[in-house]
Design an enzyme around this catalytic site. Structure first.
Site, mmCIF file in Angstrom:
data_model
loop_
_atom_site.group_PDB
_atom_site.id
_atom_site.type_symbol
_atom_site.label_atom_id
_atom_site.label_comp_id
_atom_site.label_asym_id
_atom_site.label_seq_id
_atom_site.Cartn_x
_atom_site.Cartn_y
_atom_site.Cartn_z
ATOM 1 N N LYS A 13 -2.579 1.241 4.857
ATOM 2 C CA LYS A 13 -2.330 -0.174 5.180
ATOM 3 C C LYS A 13 -1.109 -0.342 6.101
ATOM 4 C CE LYS A 13 -1.872 -1.360 0.845
ATOM 5 N NZ LYS A 13 -2.006 0.003 0.278
ATOM 6 N N ARG A 88 -1.912 -8.460 -5.035
ATOM 7 C CA ARG A 88 -2.107 -7.189 -5.721
ATOM 8 C C ARG A 88 -2.864 -7.396 -7.036
ATOM 9 N NH1 ARG A 88 1.186 -3.539 -2.881
ATOM 10 N NH2 ARG A 88 1.609 -1.646 -4.043
ATOM 11 N N ARG A 122 4.250 11.662 2.520
ATOM 12 C CA ARG A 122 4.708 10.513 3.325
ATOM 13 C C ARG A 122 6.218 10.553 3.531
ATOM 14 N NH1 ARG A 122 2.621 4.716 1.749
ATOM 15 N NH2 ARG A 122 3.349 5.243 -0.339
ATOM 16 N N ARG A 153 10.104 8.129 -0.503
ATOM 17 C CA ARG A 153 10.232 7.024 -1.463
ATOM 18 C C ARG A 153 10.281 7.557 -2.892
ATOM 19 N NH1 ARG A 153 5.563 2.838 0.175
ATOM 20 N NH2 ARG A 153 5.524 2.722 -2.090
ATOM 21 N N ARG A 164 0.206 4.499 -10.144
ATOM 22 C CA ARG A 164 -0.099 3.465 -9.139
ATOM 23 C C ARG A 164 -1.597 3.383 -8.877
ATOM 24 N NH1 ARG A 164 3.813 5.697 -4.822
ATOM 25 N NH2 ARG A 164 2.986 4.144 -3.389
HETATM 26 P P1 ADP Z 1 -0.215 2.466 2.426
HETATM 27 O O1 ADP Z 1 0.634 1.494 3.213
HETATM 28 O O2 ADP Z 1 -1.617 1.991 2.250
HETATM 29 O O3 ADP Z 1 0.413 2.888 1.124
HETATM 30 P P2 ADP Z 1 0.475 4.324 4.578
HETATM 31 O O4 ADP Z 1 0.066 3.598 5.805
HETATM 32 O O5 ADP Z 1 1.935 4.397 4.287
HETATM 33 O O6 ADP Z 1 -0.342 3.789 3.288
HETATM 34 O O7 ADP Z 1 -0.139 5.793 4.681
HETATM 35 C C1 ADP Z 1 0.096 6.739 3.644
HETATM 36 C C2 ADP Z 1 0.304 8.114 4.260
HETATM 37 O O8 ADP Z 1 -0.916 8.565 4.831
HETATM 38 C C3 ADP Z 1 1.341 8.160 5.360
HETATM 39 O O9 ADP Z 1 2.027 9.378 5.260
HETATM 40 C C4 ADP Z 1 0.521 8.079 6.649
HETATM 41 O O10 ADP Z 1 1.146 8.738 7.731
HETATM 42 C C5 ADP Z 1 -0.771 8.780 6.242
HETATM 43 N N1 ADP Z 1 -1.985 8.214 6.866
HETATM 44 C C6 ADP Z 1 -2.234 6.911 7.119
HETATM 45 N N2 ADP Z 1 -3.469 6.761 7.659
HETATM 46 C C7 ADP Z 1 -4.008 8.013 7.724
HETATM 47 C C8 ADP Z 1 -5.263 8.538 8.199
HETATM 48 N N3 ADP Z 1 -6.208 7.729 8.689
HETATM 49 N N4 ADP Z 1 -5.463 9.863 8.111
HETATM 50 C C9 ADP Z 1 -4.508 10.686 7.593
HETATM 51 N N5 ADP Z 1 -3.308 10.257 7.152
HETATM 52 C C10 ADP Z 1 -3.052 8.948 7.220
HETATM 53 P P1 AMP Z 2 3.841 -0.506 -1.662
HETATM 54 O O1 AMP Z 2 4.999 -0.375 -0.719
HETATM 55 O O2 AMP Z 2 2.850 -1.535 -1.217
HETATM 56 O O3 AMP Z 2 3.224 0.831 -1.979
HETATM 57 O O4 AMP Z 2 4.441 -1.060 -3.029
HETATM 58 C C1 AMP Z 2 5.403 -0.319 -3.755
HETATM 59 C C2 AMP Z 2 5.676 -0.995 -5.097
HETATM 60 O O5 AMP Z 2 6.223 -2.302 -4.894
HETATM 61 C C3 AMP Z 2 4.455 -1.210 -5.995
HETATM 62 O O6 AMP Z 2 4.118 -0.050 -6.741
HETATM 63 C C4 AMP Z 2 4.969 -2.352 -6.880
HETATM 64 O O7 AMP Z 2 5.869 -1.900 -7.877
HETATM 65 C C5 AMP Z 2 5.755 -3.203 -5.885
HETATM 66 N N1 AMP Z 2 4.890 -4.206 -5.219
HETATM 67 C C6 AMP Z 2 4.554 -4.255 -3.909
HETATM 68 N N2 AMP Z 2 3.764 -5.309 -3.658
HETATM 69 C C7 AMP Z 2 3.584 -5.936 -4.843
HETATM 70 C C8 AMP Z 2 2.845 -7.074 -5.248
HETATM 71 N N3 AMP Z 2 2.123 -7.797 -4.384
HETATM 72 N N4 AMP Z 2 2.888 -7.426 -6.553
HETATM 73 C C9 AMP Z 2 3.608 -6.739 -7.443
HETATM 74 N N5 AMP Z 2 4.319 -5.635 -7.139
HETATM 75 C C10 AMP Z 2 4.314 -5.228 -5.847
#
Ligand code: ADP
Ligand code: AMP
Length: 206
Positions: A13, A88, A122, A153, A164
């Site tokens: 995302k 969420r 990541r 993170r 998660r």
């Molecule tokens: P989210 O925001 O949904 O948690 P991220 O965009 O941070 O996910 O992506 C999670 C990890 O996967 C990051 O390390 C990113 O570089 C990698 N990633 C994202 N999209 C792809 C893809 N299409 N193929 C392989 N790796 C990806």
């Molecule tokens: P994310 O960066 O989207 O992976 O979110 C990291 C963490 O932030 C999640 O595991 C939750 O603890 C908190 N969080 C993010 N977005 C929300 C949401 N919309 N509602 C509740 N908790 C959230």
């Protein structure tokens, strides 16, 4: 254009949001980034949510909804927004429908067995919100986008990832049906290259 990106943690995302935000000039609003910024700045909100966030559970709905509502009232959201990580759960979606109902909800669908690798590899930039993977950038310590420090993170470890994913399946996945019933859901295959995922999204958004 009011857009939501829906998908499991690690589905891509944040990665796609950066591209969409650039191309369509939409403010990228990630609740996870907003919470992390509050923790980093040691704000009262940051202190309240720090421990729950580190467990992988969701932060309380009332705090989260208020955070998003305030953000969407800012001037840059006048002609649209791109929400990443919100809503969420169903109560958050119902609340959002009351103040800024989305036009399109894009679900980035991935094989959940693959997300652990994506998340544990990541590297995140707390300054620009950039998200990268060691598979692509190697073990560098500086953000390829803004040059600031890259971090792992605290919640990107195998134990919290499991938690998660459970939270996602139990609380977030019901939103797929919620938006399907509203006729707003578009499903994109997230198990392909970053470029191809983006190109599929552009085909939908035009
Ligand atoms: P989210 O925001 O949904 O948690 P991220 O965009 O941070 O996910 O992506 C999670 C990890 O996967 C990051 O390390 C990113 O570089 C990698 N990633 C994202 N999209 C792809 C893809 N299409 N193929 C392989 N790796 C990806
Ligand atoms: P994310 O960066 O989207 O992976 O979110 C990291 C963490 O932030 C999640 O595991 C939750 O603890 C908190 N969080 C993010 N977005 C929300 C949401 N919309 N509602 C509740 N908790 C959230």
């Amino acid at each position: 254009m009011k857009l939501i990106l829906l998908g499991a943690p690690g589905s891509g995302k944040g990665t796609q949001a950066a591209y969409i935000s650039d191309k369509y000039d939409l403010p990228h609003i990630s609740t996870g980034d907003l919470f992390r910024e509050n923790i980093k700045n040691e704000t009262p909100l940051g202190k309240k949510i720090k421990s729950v966030m580190s467990t992988g559970q969701l932060c309380p709905d009332d705090l989260t909804v208020e955070l998003v509502k305030d953000r969407l009232e800012e001037a840059d959201c006048k002609s649209g927004y791109l929400l990443d990580g919100f809503p969420r759960d169903i109560p958050q979606a119902v609340a959002l429908d009351e103040f800024a109902s989305p036009d399109v909800v894009i679900e980035i669908k991935v094989d959940l067995a693959k997300v652990e690798h994506r998340i544990t590899g990541r590297r995140s930039c707390l300054s620009c919100g950039g998200s990268f993977h060691v598979d692509f950038i190697g073990n560098v310590s500086k953000c390829p986008k803004c040059g600031d420090e890259l971090v792992i993170r605290k919640d990107d470890n195998p134990i919290t990832v499991k938690e998660r994913l459970e939270v996602y399946e139990n609380q977030t996945a019901p939103l797929i049906d919620y938006y399907k019933k509203q006729g707003k859901l578009v499903v994109i295959n997230g198990d392909q290259s970053i470029e191809n995922v983006f190109s599929d999204i552009v085909k939908v958004l035009g």
